[in-house]
Design a protein around this motif. Structure first.
Motif, PDB file in Angstrom:
ATOM      1  N   ILE A  56     -13.137  31.171 -17.358  1.00 28.60           N
ATOM      2  CA  ILE A  56     -12.993  30.155 -16.285  1.00 28.60           C
ATOM      3  C   ILE A  56     -11.720  30.314 -15.503  1.00 28.60           C
ATOM      4  N   PRO A  57     -11.526  30.086 -14.026  1.00 30.50           N
ATOM      5  CA  PRO A  57     -10.198  30.456 -13.436  1.00 30.50           C
ATOM      6  C   PRO A  57      -9.286  29.230 -13.568  1.00 30.50           C
ATOM      7  N   TYR A  58      -9.653  28.074 -13.627  1.00 29.79           N
ATOM      8  CA  TYR A  58      -8.479  27.129 -13.822  1.00 29.79           C
ATOM      9  C   TYR A  58      -8.840  26.216 -15.170  1.00 29.79           C
ATOM     10  N   ALA A  59      -7.697  25.513 -15.693  1.00 35.46           N
ATOM     11  CA  ALA A  59      -7.927  24.335 -16.533  1.00 35.46           C
ATOM     12  C   ALA A  59      -7.050  23.431 -15.954  1.00 35.46           C
ATOM     13  N   ILE A  60      -7.559  22.161 -16.326  1.00 39.16           N
ATOM     14  CA  ILE A  60      -6.740  20.978 -15.855  1.00 39.16           C
ATOM     15  C   ILE A  60      -6.455  20.360 -17.016  1.00 39.16           C
ATOM     16  N   ILE A  61      -5.113  20.166 -17.570  1.00 35.27           N
ATOM     17  CA  ILE A  61      -4.652  19.582 -18.532  1.00 35.27           C
ATOM     18  C   ILE A  61      -4.193  18.195 -18.330  1.00 35.27           C
ATOM     19  N   ILE A  62      -4.616  17.108 -19.210  1.00 31.66           N
ATOM     20  CA  ILE A  62      -4.116  15.885 -19.253  1.00 31.66           C
ATOM     21  C   ILE A  62      -3.663  15.091 -20.461  1.00 31.66           C
ATOM     22  N   GLY A  63      -2.531  15.072 -20.678  1.00 35.13           N
ATOM     23  CA  GLY A  63      -1.996  14.166 -21.879  1.00 35.13           C
ATOM     24  C   GLY A  63      -1.457  12.840 -21.323  1.00 35.13           C
ATOM     25  N   GLN A  64      -0.711  12.130 -22.498  1.00 38.66           N
ATOM     26  CA  GLN A  64      -0.125  10.705 -22.152  1.00 38.66           C
ATOM     27  C   GLN A  64       0.804  10.841 -20.959  1.00 38.66           C
ATOM     28  N   ASP A  65       1.641  11.998 -21.055  1.00 38.76           N
ATOM     29  CA  ASP A  65       2.775  12.025 -19.881  1.00 38.76           C
ATOM     30  C   ASP A  65       2.103  11.933 -18.636  1.00 38.76           C
ATOM     31  N   GLU A  66       0.990  12.990 -18.530  1.00 37.17           N
ATOM     32  CA  GLU A  66       0.523  13.258 -17.137  1.00 37.17           C
ATOM     33  C   GLU A  66      -0.384  11.745 -16.755  1.00 37.17           C
ATOM     34  N   ILE A  67      -0.904  11.035 -17.668  1.00 38.19           N
ATOM     35  CA  ILE A  67      -1.626   9.816 -17.390  1.00 38.19           C
ATOM     36  C   ILE A  67      -0.481   9.024 -16.736  1.00 38.19           C
ATOM     37  N   GLU A  68       0.533   8.840 -17.480  1.00 36.14           N
ATOM     38  CA  GLU A  68       1.754   7.709 -17.158  1.00 36.14           C
ATOM     39  C   GLU A  68       2.300   8.034 -15.623  1.00 36.14           C
ATOM     40  N   ASN A  69       2.395   9.184 -15.355  1.00 40.95           N
ATOM     41  CA  ASN A  69       2.768   9.635 -14.014  1.00 40.95           C
ATOM     42  C   ASN A  69       1.665  10.022 -12.971  1.00 40.95           C
ATOM     43  N   ARG A  70       0.466   9.663 -13.407  1.00 45.82           N
ATOM     44  CA  ARG A  70      -0.663  10.007 -12.300  1.00 45.82           C
ATOM     45  C   ARG A  70      -0.482  11.323 -11.915  1.00 45.82           C
ATOM     46  N   VAL A  71      -0.300  12.558 -12.786  1.00 40.24           N
ATOM     47  CA  VAL A  71      -0.255  13.628 -12.331  1.00 40.24           C
ATOM     48  C   VAL A  71      -1.513  14.442 -13.347  1.00 40.24           C
ATOM     49  N   VAL A  72      -1.789  15.643 -13.071  1.00 37.37           N
ATOM     50  CA  VAL A  72      -2.293  16.621 -13.889  1.00 37.37           C
ATOM     51  C   VAL A  72      -1.576  17.868 -13.883  1.00 37.37           C
ATOM     52  N   LYS A  73      -1.780  18.762 -15.282  1.00 40.74           N
ATOM     53  CA  LYS A  73      -1.092  19.874 -15.205  1.00 40.74           C
ATOM     54  C   LYS A  73      -2.444  20.976 -14.790  1.00 40.74           C
TER      55      LYS A  73
END
Lengths: 561, 561
Positions: A512-529
């Motif tokens: 799979i070419p891409y993964a999106i990682i979303i943890g507590q930090d990302e949720i708080e900052n409204r971003v994704v890795k």
């Protein structure tokens, strides 16, 4: 009776074992013959249980809850990777058919038995019949051509340009190593209708060339001949009319057999005068391009024969049209090409692959057959001291193990003007068509993938949504929903709290070419890795820019093979 | 024996006649019943000829060269327009499956008979068996689920997310007007593996909703229930354990049958206590959304039942996930939904279409069935004075003519955790899946096309190369070659010197968007005439600009439906 049944069961077991061995090798698994045979020996016990007489079978099975878990003899399942290869080949073929404006039809997998009788000569014995369950007598279709002719006659169609892709059924002796199955795909294109000379015929040859170019499996050659030229040629050589088909089938073997052997067959088995045979030999050895047509046109004896002279005019025109289509170099006018089927009446053609893939496959095939022979030898050794007949039959089967057939013909066809007539004498619907040997193309494609170590994906997933902490399943679902809405092929784990390592492993294993990682930090900052799986490079993307960023990246992602 | 055969032939004829009549009406042909029946009467003669006893059949047929030209009972050919509709529906469905990361597999059309036994209960009698031609005993597959379970067990797979599209076979009484065939497509998606609660289940419901949205055939509703809730509900109502399946199948009829009739069946046929039946009735009439789940959760009696309480937790979570997926409004928690198949063990669901297309189809169906009834009546009238039994059987068949079933369920599925176990007791592979009723979707799509007078093309040809004068065939081929090279879907006439009118008519009939016309003038000036077929507007384009100009125009051409 019981004795015969026993032998049949035994043979079946051996067959299954050797088939499985061949398959394992074909898939390049790292098991040695010995290991495999050991496995097979264990199967013996299981199989012996389930190969009881019918009356005992049921209770035995119920007791143990065991089934003989296999696909029927001569058939196979396609796993997801094989399906990806198969669908890719079909897609390219269908694109070519549609490029030439073809429509498609579908007919049932079985036909009324009478529709199929008297169409296949001796091969009729290979037709699968259905049980008579108080209704019509039915048989599984043997090819797509006869159902097509039935369709034309039944609907009184006088012209159509159609392709049809479907499975057909033949109770032949299967051989996985040779790619011979009892259930296999046919892939036909035909032009029916009263048209002018060589216009549909040349387009069929063109389509054949287009498809073989598009599937990109190496160089190829299309051999061409004409049934009427063969008729005329045999006639002027002095073959009696009633022996023309007999002689023709001998000549057809010249691509695999030496002339001396073919001559022997003609003289000794088919009672052809040796001088007549020699005359045929002189013609049959000829092959070439347009210059050969010219040469034969100036052959006075041949040219006096109406049939031959008409055929040469046809071929002349066919080559001219094919030159316009830019495929002249692919054609070889070959006077030894005769084609097996009875129903051809005009131009005939068949394509073979050339190039290094063919050599590679022949080599692999030789290996697989040698393994098969070795396994058989072991089986025979084990069977010694048992029934003599059994051993004899095993040894008999051995006989053809050393003949490697290579890839063989990958496409063929020709003109058949009389077939629809067989269903309705009042209808005159001349046809010309071609059939792509898709099962062989699949096999060659699989060999290419293996040899060149090409990446093939069974799924098309573009992005995987992963969470590194517990309790984030709903957040994951929310992201998936957003991506699905944007038509981005997305997967996630079906575990509520999966380990991040397992999630990332899944991405790498499934390419799979891409993964999106979303943890507590990302949720708080409204971003994704956003992680590129291959390079493991990560970047932080604002959530509202995710679709845009990802879509751009996906456009640039090179599609695998 | 001969007498019976005669009756069977007669009935077959009547069946064929009425089927044909229904088909003609379904295709909206303008023939009146009378005309059609007249035609059919003529068929009688032909059919009588070919419906001789087997011993006479062959010689008769050979004499006349006649065949009974039809597809086997209960099967049909698909013509090019039907295929275009079918392929379009498949394409949309496959896109949805792939959006969710599914792979695909293929299994043979027949299985070893023992694989299929004890899977379908009473319906096993509808399985097609193959003739015993000295090999394995084989049957045509009855669905795709059992072969899938066989595939999982055989390959010891513990998880997969796969779709499979293929034809299955049931020797049921066919009825074209109701869309019931003996050969039909199934289109399955399943998630196998040990996962967390409702994550695969909710994705199945989501995919079902996505597909029904994408095929765009009007609004729809997905009814949801849970086998364990049904079990618990029946238990607390006082149904004996061994009668739960019996009661369940009665309850499943509540979408078509009044409660009073269902109660009667429960009490009189299934010996359920009337008080117990009434308690069941109270529950079974309930349907709603998340609030109903809450309501049942506070039902003390129900909630003490472990099975029911677990099921309600499941449903609660399922609705929560489906809300995230944006499909909450499509769901209806319906306590009367039970689903026929034995093997379900958890959540079950089925989708129905709503909206005006459904009404339109019901109306059309009623008409077709009325015509069928009329034709039967005529046949019975004609048969009077003949064998009584024949008439009785005809009248018997009439019985269900007035029941119009509408469109019915277009997708269904659920969780089945035990099926793989049936093949291998050691394997625990819980599964959840869905099946799209593609044959019904085809029928609805065809109705939509007819009602809304939508344009459907059987081929995808983009341009037609035409010549207005004689002797220009090679010029035409040169242009075709140029266009094919540029991947533009191109056709031309297979006549050497076709009339320009015929060529342009062909374009209009086949809705080809553009025609290129090239005559002597155009050749001399190195230009072509580019004609928009619909508007008949023509412009002159320099030959070297042709590909560019045409490609631009084609990009702007709206794809038909």
């Amino acid at each position: 009776m019981f004795f015969l049944r026993l032998i049949r069961c035994r043979l079946f077991l051996v067959e299954r074992k050797t088939d499985t061995i061949a398959k394992l090798f074909a898939r390049n698994m790292s098991q040695s013959v010995d290991q495999t045979i050991e496995k097979m020996s264990k199967m013996d016990i299981k199989n012996d249980n389930s190969q009881q007489q019918p009356s005992q079978k049921k209770s035995k099975k119920d007791e143990a809850g065991k089934f003989l878990l296999k696909a029927p003899k001569g058939t196979r399942d396609f796993d997801p990777l094989q399906m990806a290869v198969r669908d890719n080949v079909f897609k390219k073929i269908i694109e070519c058919f549609q490029l030439h404006g073809a429509v498609t039809i579908d007919t049932p997998v079985f036909e009324r038995k009478e529709i199929l009788t008297q169409k296949y000569g001796e091969d009729s014995k290979l037709i699968y019949d259905l049980n008579d369950q108080a209704g019509e007598l039915l048989s599984l279709r043997y090819d797509l051509t006869v159902p097509f002719a039935r369709y034309l006659a039944m609907n009184r169609l006088i012209n159509i340009k159609r392709y049809q892709i479907g499975k057909v059924y033949r109770r032949d002796q299967p051989c996985a190593a040779r790619g011979r199955y009892r259930e296999f795909y046919q892939c036909d294109f035909d032009i029916a209708g009263v048209y002018d000379k060589m216009l549909p015929d040349s387009e069929c040859v063109k389509i054949m060339a287009d498809i073989l170019t598009k599937v990109d499996l190496g160089d190829f050659q299309i051999k061409i001949n004409h049934r009427k030229l063969l008729d005329g040629m045999f006639e002027v050589c002095g073959v009696p009319k009633d022996k023309i088909r007999l002689v023709s089938s001998s000549i057809d073997k010249l691509d695999k057999t030496e002339w001396t052997d073919v001559k022997k067959e003609l003289v000794e088995e088919k009672s052809i005068d040796p001088e007549v045979a020699d005359k045929i030999g002189e013609y049959a050895k000829l092959s070439g391009g347009m210059e050969l047509i010219d040469q034969l046109k100036s052959d006075e004896v041949l040219n006096k024969n109406k049939s031959a002279s008409e055929a040469l005019d046809d071929l002349d025109l066919l080559f001219k049209y094919c030159a316009i289509f830019g495929i002249k170099d692919k054609l070889l006018f070959d006077l030894s090409l005769a084609r097996g089927l009875d129903y051809y009446t005009g131009v005939i053609y068949e394509a073979i692959l050339k190039g290094d893939l063919v050599d590679y496959i022949a080599e692999q095939q030789k290996k697989a057959l040698a393994e098969k022979a070795a396994a058989r030898a072991v089986a025979i050794e084990k069977a010694k001291g048992k029934k003599t007949k059994e051993i004899l039959e095993l040894e008999d089967e051995d006989a053809d193990v050393n003949v490697s057939s290579g890839v063989g013909t990958v496409a063929a066809g020709g003109r058949y003007d009389e077939l629809v007539n067989m269903f309705d004498k009042k209808q005159n619907v001349p046809c010309v068509g071609l059939s792509i040997g898709v099962e062989r193309l699949f096999a060659v494609m699989e060999a290419k993938i293996k040899r060149d170590n090409l990446k093939v994906r069974a799924c098309e997933t573009e992005v995987y949504v992963a969470t590194p902490q517990k309790g984030l399943v709903e957040e994951r679902l929310r992201l998936c929903q957003m991506l699905w809405e944007a038509n981005i092929k997305t997967e996630h784990s079906y575990k509520a709290n999966p380990k991040i390592l397992h999630q990332l492993q899944y991405c790498e294993e499934n390419k799979i070419p891409y993964a999106i990682i979303i943890g507590q930090d990302e949720i708080e900052n409204r971003v994704v890795k956003l992680r590129e799986v291959a390079s493991r490079a990560e970047e932080t993307v604002p959530r509202e820019k995710l679709i845009e960023t990802l879509s751009e990246k996906l456009l640039k992602t090179i599609k695998t093979y």
